[in-house]
Design a protein around this motif. Structure first.
Motif, short mmCIF file in Angstrom:
data_model
loop_
_atom_site.label_atom_id
_atom_site.label_comp_id
_atom_site.label_asym_id
_atom_site.label_seq_id
_atom_site.Cartn_x
_atom_site.Cartn_y
_atom_site.Cartn_z
N MET A 32 0.87 -1.18 0.00
CA MET A 32 0.00 0.00 0.00
C MET A 32 0.90 1.23 0.00
N PRO A 33 1.04 1.96 -1.12
CA PRO A 33 2.01 3.04 -1.20
C PRO A 33 1.57 4.29 -0.46
N CYS A 34 2.54 4.92 0.17
CA CYS A 34 2.32 6.23 0.79
C CYS A 34 3.19 7.20 0.02
N SER A 68 13.41 -1.20 -4.22
CA SER A 68 12.27 -0.85 -5.05
C SER A 68 10.94 -1.31 -4.48
N ALA A 69 10.97 -2.09 -3.38
CA ALA A 69 9.73 -2.58 -2.78
C ALA A 69 9.99 -3.00 -1.34
N GLY A 70 8.96 -2.87 -0.53
CA GLY A 70 9.10 -3.21 0.88
C GLY A 70 9.34 -4.68 1.14
N MET A 71 9.02 -5.53 0.15
CA MET A 71 9.19 -6.96 0.36
C MET A 71 10.60 -7.45 0.05
N GLN A 72 11.48 -6.57 -0.47
CA GLN A 72 12.78 -7.04 -0.92
C GLN A 72 13.57 -7.77 0.16
N GLN A 73 13.56 -7.23 1.36
CA GLN A 73 14.35 -7.85 2.42
C GLN A 73 13.79 -9.19 2.88
N ASN A 99 5.77 -3.05 7.62
CA ASN A 99 6.83 -2.04 7.57
C ASN A 99 6.43 -0.84 6.72
N SER A 100 7.23 0.21 6.83
CA SER A 100 7.19 1.31 5.87
C SER A 100 8.61 1.36 5.31
N GLN A 101 8.72 1.32 3.98
CA GLN A 101 10.02 1.22 3.33
C GLN A 101 10.16 2.31 2.27
N ALA A 102 11.21 3.12 2.40
CA ALA A 102 11.50 4.10 1.36
C ALA A 102 11.93 3.36 0.11
N HIS A 130 10.36 8.36 -6.21
CA HIS A 130 10.70 8.09 -4.81
C HIS A 130 9.42 8.13 -3.99
N PHE A 131 9.17 7.08 -3.23
CA PHE A 131 7.95 7.01 -2.43
C PHE A 131 8.20 6.08 -1.25
N THR A 132 7.28 6.10 -0.30
CA THR A 132 7.33 5.18 0.84
C THR A 132 6.20 4.17 0.69
N MET A 133 6.55 2.89 0.76
CA MET A 133 5.56 1.83 0.61
C MET A 133 5.21 1.27 1.98
N LEU A 134 3.91 1.15 2.23
CA LEU A 134 3.44 0.51 3.45
C LEU A 134 3.16 -0.95 3.13
N GLY A 135 3.73 -1.87 3.90
CA GLY A 135 3.61 -3.28 3.57
C GLY A 135 3.20 -4.15 4.74
N LEU A 136 2.58 -5.27 4.40
CA LEU A 136 2.23 -6.31 5.36
C LEU A 136 2.67 -7.63 4.75
N PHE A 137 3.51 -8.40 5.46
CA PHE A 137 4.08 -9.63 4.92
C PHE A 137 3.81 -10.78 5.87
#
Length: 282
Positions: free
Chosen positions: A1-3, A60-65, A81-84, A102-109
Motif C-alpha cells: 500500500m504506497p504512501c 524498489s519494494a518493501g518486500m525485498q528484504q 513495515n514502511s520502506q522508502a 521516490h515514495f514510501t511503501m506501506l507493507g504487510l508480509f
C-alpha cells in the motif's frame, strides 16, 4: 500500500505545500504503524533506499528484504513495515499522475500465517479507519471464483488478466485496490503457495493424470511453469517436457484438423487447447 508524500508536488509548489504533504504522509505512516501494533503485528520503519540484496541498485519494494523467507517452509509469522523506495524503471512515466520515482511503501508480509481473506479484511479495515473505500478491486480470472467471495460484496470486482506480480525471482497472483483510477495497493499471493499445494497433493499419494485429482495436479504444475517458476521434483520436469511435446504435436496437426473441437483434441490426442494456446501466447 504506497504512501506517496510527493503526490501533490508535480508542479512547482511552495515550501509550505511540500511541508504539508510530508506532514500528511508522516501522519499516515504513524496511523498505519499504530493500526498494525493494535493487531499484535511488529512494525519496522526503514527510511534508507539502500537495497537489501544485489538484484536492484536501490530498494524498489518493501518486500525485498523478506524474499528469502517466502521460500523457507520453516518460517512463519507476520510483519509490517514502511520502506522508502526508489524505482528508476518508472523514470520515463514520472508526471503522469500515477508513477513516482521516490515514495514510501506501506507493507504487510505474512509467511504461512495469514490467508488471502485475512489480508483483504486487514486492508479494508485499515482503509476504513482513513475513511477510504476503494472504487473497485481487480482479480485475475484464474482466482476470480476463489477470491471474489472473500470481499463479501463490500467492493465491486473487476476481472483483470494482468493481475500477476513478479520481481524476477518471486511471482504470484494479486488483487489490486483502485481509487479515482489510481492503484493504491495490492495483495500478492506468492507462487510458493502453489508449490506447497502441489507438494501436499503429491505427498498425499497422487500423480499427474488426465482425470480428477491427477488432472488438478497437472494443471497446477503447468501454472507454476507458466508463471516462470520452478519446482525441484520429477513431476514438474516431466510436465514441462510433456507440454513441449504436446505443443509440437499440435503445431504439426492443427492445419489438418482445424475444424475439430477442444473435446476432440483432448480425447484423441490428450491436448488441452487452453494450455497449448496459453503457452503459445507467452
Amino acid at each position: 500500500m504506497p504512501c506517496t508524500p510527493e503526490t501533490t508536488i508535480f508542479s512547482k509548489g511552495t515550501r509550505t505545500t511540500k511541508e504539508v504533504a510530508y506532514v500528511t504522509a508522516g501522519r499516515l505512516i504513524q496511523q498505519y504503524q499504530q493500526f498494525c501494533l493494535s493487531k499484535g503485528i511488529d512494525f519496522i520503519r526503514i527510511q534508507s533506499v539502500r537495497p537489501h540484496d544485489d538484484t536492484t541498485l536501490f530498494c524498489s519494494a518493501g518486500m525485498q528484504q523478506y524474499k528469502p523467507l517466502f521460500s523457507d517452509p520453516s518460517h512463519s509469522g507476520t510483519v509490517a513495515n514502511s520502506q522508502a523506495c526508489l524505482r528508476m524503471g518508472d523514470l520515463d512515466e514520472i508526471g503522469d499522475g500515477t508513477h513516482l520515482l521516490h515514495f514510501t511503501m506501506l507493507g504487510l508480509f505474512s509467511f504461512r500465517e495469514m490467508t488471502v481473506g485475512n489480508a483483504i479484511d486487514f486492508w479494508l479495515e485499515f482503509l476504513g479507519t482513513l475513511g477510504l473505500v476503494p472504487d473497485h478491486v481487480t482479480i485475475h480470472p484464474d482466482r476470480l471464483v476463489e477470491w471474489t467471495p472473500l470481499y463479501g460484496a463490500r467492493v465491486p470486482i473487476v476481472p483483470d488478466p494482468e493481475c500477476m506480480w513478479s520481481d524476477g525471482s518471486i511471482s504470484g497472483y494479486c488483487t489490486e485496490f483502485y481509487k479515482d483510477g489510481v492503484e493504491i495497493g495490492n495483495i500478492v499471493n506468492p507462487l510458493g503457495t502453489l508449490r506447497e499445494t502441489v507438494m501436499t497433493i503429491v505427498e498425499s499419494g497422487y500423480r499427474p493424470g488426465n482425470k480428477e485429482q491427477g488432472y488438478v495436479l497437472r494443471k497446477l504444475l503447468r501454472r507454476i511453469h507458466k508463471m516462470g517458476g520452478t519446482l525441484d521434483h520429477p513431476f514438474f520436469k516431466e510436465e514441462v517436457e510433456r507440454q513441449k511435446r504436446l505443443r509440437a504435436k499440435y503445431l504439426r496437426l492443427r492445419d489438418r484438423h482445424s475444424d475439430m473441437s477442444p473435446d476432440w483434441w483432448f480425447d484423441t490426442h490428450g491436448i488441452d487447447l487452453s494450455d497449448i494456446r496459453e503457452s503459445m501466447e507467452e
